[in-house]
Structures are given as C-alpha cells and as structure tokens.
Design an enzyme around this catalytic site. Structure first.
Site, PDB file in Angstrom:
ATOM      1  N   GLU A  37      -4.893   2.093  -4.347  1.00  0.00           N
ATOM      2  CA  GLU A  37      -3.426   2.178  -4.324  1.00  0.00           C
ATOM      3  C   GLU A  37      -2.791   0.920  -3.738  1.00  0.00           C
ATOM      4  O   GLU A  37      -1.597   0.908  -3.434  1.00  0.00           O
ATOM      5  CB  GLU A  37      -2.973   3.408  -3.522  1.00  0.00           C
ATOM      6  CG  GLU A  37      -3.178   3.311  -2.021  1.00  0.00           C
ATOM      7  CD  GLU A  37      -4.544   3.743  -1.552  1.00  0.00           C
ATOM      8  OE1 GLU A  37      -4.692   4.055  -0.365  1.00  0.00           O
ATOM      9  OE2 GLU A  37      -5.493   3.762  -2.389  1.00  0.00           O
TER      10      GLU A  37
ATOM     11  N   ASP B 113       0.844  -1.182   0.000  1.00  0.00           N
ATOM     12  CA  ASP B 113       0.000   0.000   0.000  1.00  0.00           C
ATOM     13  C   ASP B 113       0.889   1.245   0.000  1.00  0.00           C
ATOM     14  O   ASP B 113       1.813   1.365   0.815  1.00  0.00           O
ATOM     15  CB  ASP B 113      -0.916   0.022   1.225  1.00  0.00           C
ATOM     16  CG  ASP B 113      -2.008   1.066   1.094  1.00  0.00           C
ATOM     17  OD1 ASP B 113      -3.022   0.766   0.439  1.00  0.00           O
ATOM     18  OD2 ASP B 113      -1.851   2.167   1.639  1.00  0.00           O
TER      19      ASP B 113
END
Length: 283
Positions: A194, A151
């Site tokens: 993301e 992440d």
C-alpha cells in the site's frame, strides 16, 4: 486514437504525383472516445472493416490492419483529403504499417514492463531507475531532487473489514488521484503493497512539503462506497530532499528513499494523516 499527422513534402515517404496534403490516422484499442466520434460514418465503417476482416481496404480510403505476427493491434487509415487524383504507393504504405505496428507493440511491451497493473502507476524497479537518473542530473547541474513516500493509513484494517477487493479499490483510487495531481515532470509509482512514491525533480524541500500537503488533502477528500457504508481514506507522507551535489554518489537513491521512509514512519507515529519532512544532508 493517435493524433492525425499531415504530410505534404515532395520527398515524403509516400509516393504521390505532386506535393498534396493527406492525413494519416492510427487507431488502436477500443472504438470509442472523442477521436473515434470525430471520424465520419464512412471512415468508421472503413476502419471497422479493415480491423474485423484483417484485410486492407483500398476505397474510398486506404485502411491497413496493423499486425504483430498473426495478431491485429489496430488500423492505419489514410485520408487523401479534399483533393482528387491522389494516388498512393500501397507497397510503401504496407511497409509503413508494418513499422508502425512494431513501434506500437514496443511501446505496449515497455508499458507492461514498467507499469503496475493495479494502480496504473510506474512500478518500483522503473521508478528507482528514474530516481537514479534524476539524482545524477541534479548532481551535474546542482538542482534539488525530492522524494515523497505515501502509505495508506490503517490499510490492514480496510482489508480485514471490507475485504481485499475493497483494498484494491482503495489503491486504484489513490493511483487515479496521483495521476491527476502530479505535475508532468513528476513520476508517481507503486513502491510496494500500500506504499506509493513520487519523484519530484527540480523541487526543493519547501516546494516538496507544499506539494505533499496538497496531495494529503486530496487523498483525505476521497471516499469509497462499500457494503458496510462509506469508507474515508487518509494517508501518511514522508518527504526527503537531495539539494544537489557536485558528485553523484553510489547508493544515493537508496539513501534518499530510506530518509523519506523514516519521515513516513514519523508521520505514522505522530498520529497519521500528516506530512513529515526529513531533509537530506551530505554525509
């Protein structure tokens, strides 16, 4: 440009007077790259003529457009080589070109269905399916399977400060980084937003941690130049491992992903830009 194929067997698909070598080249996409540059000027002109006109060229090379319906997707170029007197059965070549076009289109459609447009990585649905297959094989043969969840740190801040175009650029850069760094047996994907994911078959917890740390460092070395200056990128990583079992359980893929995500949250809570492992244990 696909790799050349050389055929010289007497019972080849192509009817020739005797066993002689010839080369088949299949080109799709743009006219560029090292394969295109390797063609002679006459070969290039022949390919361009067939591709631009949509008509077959019969001399000095045989060049057939590859069509899917009315759409031209490439060119099949047949080079008889240095031997003289080689004759081709044009009907068989046209059949081959038609089948090649269908095969290429099927590959393109498969890639569209399984690839994330922004990062160039596998998409979530296809990746989860591959994870399930890897866990099934791990259960059957008793080898470990690891998962790494990634992440981007402070990604919302990137979008808010630099704009969504810069956010997209960050994800594209991470996609390039993973495609460069993962092994040929690994599978990287954009899991969502993301968050990226990497499947590591045949990889123990220790091996996965070593690899994850290498990826973390590789990401930390990346930077982008934006309107407000240089943007440095870091990411947090969570790793989980299934050691391999004698029985493959339903929901095992989701459980392994959940454990890797929990490790990822711990990495975030621990200060970001780090790797945390949560080993898989049988329940």
């Amino acid at each position: 440009m696909a790799t050349s194929v050389r055929a010289s067997e007497p019972h080849s698909l192509f009817a020739v007077p005797e066993a002689q070598a010839f080369v088949i080249r299949v080109a799709t996409g743009r006219y560029e790259g090292s394969d295109w540059a390797a063609l002679t000027e006459l070969e290039q002109l022949t390919v361009l003529a067939a591709g631009n006109t949509g008509r077959a060229m019969h001399a000095p090379y045989v060049a057939l457009p590859l069509r899917v319906g009315e759409r031209r997707i490439g060119v099949l170029l047949v080079d008889p080589g240095p031997q003289s007197g080689v004759q081709f059965d044009l009907t068989l070549l046209e059949v081959f070109a038609s089948q090649a076009a269908v095969a290429i289109e099927n590959v393109r459609l498969f890639e569209l269905a399984t690839t994330d447009d922004l990062t160039g990585l596998m998409n979530r649905r296809a990746w989860v399916s591959r994870l399930g297959e890897a866990l099934h094989l791990g259960a059957r043969y008793g080898h470990p399977t690891s998962v790494m969840m990634i992440d981007v740190d402070h990604f919302k801040r990137v979008n808010d400060t630099y704009g969504h175009l810069m956010g997209d650029a960050v994800l594209r850069l991470l996609g390039e980084t993973l495609r460069r760094d993962v092994r040929t047996t690994d599978v990287a994907a954009r899991y969502g937003g993301e968050e990226l994911a990497v499947l590591l078959p045949h990889t123990s917890a220790d091996g996965a941690m070593i690899f994850a740390e290498r990826v973390r460092q590789s990401i930390a070395q990346q930077e982008l130049i934006g309107p407000l200056g240089t943007l440095r990128i870091t990411a947090s990583l969570g790793v989980a491992t299934d050691p391999g079992h004698t029985v493959h359980r339903a929901g095992e893929a989701a459980d392994l992903i959940h454990r890797a995500d929990q490790a990822l949250y711990q990495a975030k809570a621990g200060g970001r830009d780090r790797v945390v492992m949560e080993a898989y244990t049988a329940g």
